[in-house]
Design a protein around this motif. Structure first.
Motif, PDB file in Angstrom:
ATOM      1  N   UNK A  21       0.850  -1.193   0.000  1.00 19.21           N
ATOM      2  CA  UNK A  21       0.000   0.000   0.000  1.00 19.21           C
ATOM      3  C   UNK A  21       0.880   1.236   0.000  1.00 19.21           C
ATOM      4  N   UNK A  22       0.619   2.108  -0.931  1.00 16.72           N
ATOM      5  CA  UNK A  22       1.394   3.351  -1.024  1.00 16.72           C
ATOM      6  C   UNK A  22       0.549   4.487  -0.446  1.00 16.72           C
ATOM      7  N   UNK A  23       1.087   5.185   0.547  1.00 20.92           N
ATOM      8  CA  UNK A  23       0.371   6.299   1.183  1.00 20.92           C
ATOM      9  C   UNK A  23       0.800   7.617   0.540  1.00 20.92           C
ATOM     10  N   UNK A  24      -0.164   8.324  -0.065  1.00 24.17           N
ATOM     11  CA  UNK A  24       0.135   9.599  -0.699  1.00 24.17           C
ATOM     12  C   UNK A  24      -0.269  10.748   0.240  1.00 24.17           C
ATOM     13  N   UNK A  25       0.475  11.857   0.168  1.00 22.35           N
ATOM     14  CA  UNK A  25       0.136  13.036   0.970  1.00 22.35           C
ATOM     15  C   UNK A  25      -1.139  13.698   0.438  1.00 22.35           C
ATOM     16  N   UNK A  26      -1.779  14.450   1.278  1.00 24.63           N
ATOM     17  CA  UNK A  26      -2.989  15.149   0.885  1.00 24.63           C
ATOM     18  C   UNK A  26      -2.669  16.191  -0.179  1.00 24.63           C
ATOM     19  N   UNK A  27      -3.622  16.469  -1.090  1.00 26.85           N
ATOM     20  CA  UNK A  27      -3.367  17.411  -2.192  1.00 26.85           C
ATOM     21  C   UNK A  27      -2.892  18.790  -1.728  1.00 26.85           C
ATOM     22  N   UNK A  28      -3.468  19.325  -0.622  1.00 28.59           N
ATOM     23  CA  UNK A  28      -3.051  20.664  -0.203  1.00 28.59           C
ATOM     24  C   UNK A  28      -1.606  20.682   0.261  1.00 28.59           C
ATOM     25  N   UNK A  29      -1.127  19.560   0.854  1.00 31.09           N
ATOM     26  CA  UNK A  29       0.269  19.470   1.275  1.00 31.09           C
ATOM     27  C   UNK A  29       1.178  19.456   0.043  1.00 31.09           C
ATOM     28  N   UNK A  49       0.477  20.674  -2.962  1.00 34.91           N
ATOM     29  CA  UNK A  49       0.469  21.996  -3.594  1.00 34.91           C
ATOM     30  C   UNK A  49       1.372  22.976  -2.853  1.00 34.91           C
ATOM     31  N   UNK A  50       1.350  22.954  -1.530  1.00 37.86           N
ATOM     32  CA  UNK A  50       2.208  23.873  -0.763  1.00 37.86           C
ATOM     33  C   UNK A  50       3.683  23.585  -1.044  1.00 37.86           C
ATOM     34  N   UNK A  51       4.010  22.297  -1.166  1.00 46.08           N
ATOM     35  CA  UNK A  51       5.409  21.942  -1.446  1.00 46.08           C
ATOM     36  C   UNK A  51       5.798  22.435  -2.841  1.00 46.08           C
ATOM     37  N   UNK A  52       4.892  22.275  -3.813  1.00 47.96           N
ATOM     38  CA  UNK A  52       5.177  22.740  -5.162  1.00 47.96           C
ATOM     39  C   UNK A  52       5.339  24.265  -5.203  1.00 47.96           C
ATOM     40  N   UNK A  53       4.489  24.962  -4.442  1.00 45.07           N
ATOM     41  CA  UNK A  53       4.578  26.427  -4.390  1.00 45.07           C
ATOM     42  C   UNK A  53       5.912  26.858  -3.782  1.00 45.07           C
TER      43      UNK A  53
END
Length: 552
Positions: free
Chosen positions: A521-529, A531-535
């Motif tokens: 099982x691969x756990x992905x971070x939440x989308x808002x997290x 996006x903040x990293x990309x910003x």
């Protein structure tokens, strides 16, 4: 043994290089010519030893080199003593070449018959040598080859004296290494089976002294020798297990020559039977067996799929890697073969089944198509070995095992004729102790010892129908079956499958059909997290660009 002797390896490489440079580039031709030279040398050495022993004990002994030899095609005869390696090796180069071609080699072709004219097996050797040709383009190649063979035998003698190894065993290893150089990939679908795979299969079927053992497509006799060496090692195991040691592939091995008493030898001489449709392979197989101590081997030229073959229900053990590709003419197929096909890879397995006695066991390598193809003949074959035999194991073999000869995907089938299949044991071999590329370098990872251990222990588990039904019920519900039986956890490399399930899958024997894949099982971070990293990354890039502009 040989793996630890760098000098022997170097000499064998040098011998091959000399033949290559001397104009014999075909490995099969080269090995045949090298074999003749080694045979001449070994024959002289054995006769010399027997003569010394007879002189020491006072017993009478009639040497093979006593008397006259009538040279074929002429009225000339020659003193047989002149045909000895120890004599002709001192002749000038050009004279020696003519002497070996015209006199020594014709004697070699007939020596077995002349030394034992009453024995039909001796006549068998002579018959197969009838069309053999001694090819040596120039005298200098013969001289250099003789010198290297002399060095090889001196090194064998040294290893036997200092290393405590039996001469017969080391000589056998040397010849096996020579044979390993044969690269005839793609020739009628044939290629040499790696020695460690042969050892694995011998461990799985465990041939015993007194059993009849066969290979219907034997090539150079590798499987017959694998069974022979297993039997002798097993005798050591039963008599003095302290003399056993692990070889480079993790299998137990002993100095097998020590077990070759006259009684054992008499039994073994009658135990092994091989057939092949390539006359060169038959000759190599005969001499290979003789190099290992079987004086009168039973290897013959015969197409075991044809109407001329009639030795069904004769053998206790069959080990084979029959040709994978090709078809036989429908009119030539033996009447005892009932499968609706002309494909040799299917017919050979049926042939092996027919050759077995009731209760006899086979280990056979088959291409992946045999175990999973949906064609009528493929399914009919699988049904045969499941319904008319006990199919004990299907071992999936990685495709790289037969490199550099071929990259074909295969499996090993183990079945006993007349038994009842209740469950089939599957093993997913992932490493055989060598890299799976063309180089096939030795590595530490190997499933082979594990396969042997788990195969032998598989019957210690409780596989009653009630238990299997419970396991299957758990599997359907998503529960792990490991708590009921570790050999039935299909997430492992090895597991049991009930016959009923295999039948429901049209007798499919492909391991992946039954293996339970495990997905992490691969756990992905939440989308808002994210996006903040990309910003943040974008801001760092913009800052860097701004700093660069100040320098422009």
């Amino acid at each position: 043994m040989l793996q630890n002797n760098a000098q022997l390896k170097s000499l064998i490489d040098k011998l091959w290089q000399n033949f290559w440079e001397g104009g014999i580039a075909n490995p099969l031709t080269a090995i045949e010519q090298i074999t003749y030279l080694i045979f001449m040398k070994r024959l002289d050495d054995l006769e010399a030893k027997r003569e010394r022993d007879a002189e020491f004990t006072g017993e009478k002994y009639s040497s093979r080199f006593k008397g006259k030899f009538q040279i074929p095609g002429s009225n000339e005869s020659i003193d047989k003593n002149e045909l000895r390696w120890s004599v002709f090796k001192h002749k000038p180069a050009d004279e020696m070449l003519m002497h070996v071609q015209m006199k020594v080699f014709p004697f070699l072709k007939e020596f077995s018959k002349s030394s034992n004219p009453e024995n039909s097996d001796s006549d068998n050797f002579t018959r197969h040598m009838a069309n053999a040709v001694f090819i040596m383009p120039k005298a200098s190649l013969l001289v250099s080859a003789i010198n290297i063979v002399e060095e090889i035998f001196r090194e064998i003698e040294k290893d036997a004296t200092e290393g405590g190894h039996a001469f017969q065993d080391i000589q056998g290893d040397v010849y096996e290494m020579l044979l390993s150089e044969i690269a005839t990939a793609g020739k009628n679908g044939q290629f040499r089976t790696p020695r460690h795979i042969i050892k694995l299969m011998a461990e799985l079927v465990a041939p015993q002294l007194g059993q009849r053992i066969a290979d219907p497509a034997c090539g150079t006799g590798g499987f017959l020798l694998g069974a022979y060496q297993y039997i002798l090692t097993d005798l050591v195991r039963k008599k003095d297990p302290a003399k056993l040691s692990k070889d480079e592939d993790g299998f137990e091995r002993a100095a097998i020559s020590a077990m070759l008493t006259q009684k054992v030898k008499t039994i073994l001489d009658q135990s092994f039977v091989g057939y092949d449709i390539d006359t060169t392979m038959v000759r190599l197989g005969l001499m290979n067996m003789m190099m290992h101590g079987i004086d009168e081997p039973k290897i013959d030229y015969k197409d075991t799929l044809s109407k001329s073959y009639n030795e069904d229900s004769q053998f206790d053990i069959i080990m084979a890697n029959p040709p994978f590709t090709g078809n036989i003419d429908k009119g030539d197929i033996n009447e005892g073969l009932k499968l609706p096909t002309t494909k040799t890879e299917l017919l050979f397995v049926e042939r092996i089944f027919n050759m077995l006695k009731m209760g006899g066991t086979a280990a056979v390598i088959v291409p992946s198509g045999v175990i999973q193809n949906s064609g009528k003949a493929f399914e009919a074959l699988r049904k045969l070995i499941i319904e008319k035999a006990e199919l004990k194991a299907v071992i999936a073999v990685p495709s790289g095992v037969f490199k550099p000869y071929a990259g074909v995907s295969t499996a090993i089938l183990i079945f006993t004729k007349g038994g009842e299949t209740n469950h089939v044991w599957f093993y997913d071999m992932q490493a055989d102790g060598y890299t799976l590329d063309d180089k096939r370098n030795k590595i530490a990872e190997s499933d082979l010892p594990d396969i042997v251990q788990r195969y032998k222990n598989r019957l210690n588990q409780d596989f009653q129908d009630d238990g299997m039904n419970k396991i299957n019920a758990n599997k359907k519900s998503g529960k792990s079956s490991n708590s009921e039986n570790p050999d039935s956890d299909r997430r492992q490399k090895y597991f049991m499958v009930p016959k009923k399930e295999i039948v429901e899958n049209n007798y499919d024997l492909n391991l992946s059909t039954y293996k339970e894949e495990v997905y992490e099982e691969v756990a992905y971070e939440k989308p808002d997290v994210i996006f903040r990293r990309l910003e943040s990354i974008e801001a760092d890039i913009q800052k860097g660009l701004a700093e660069l502009k100040e320098f422009v």
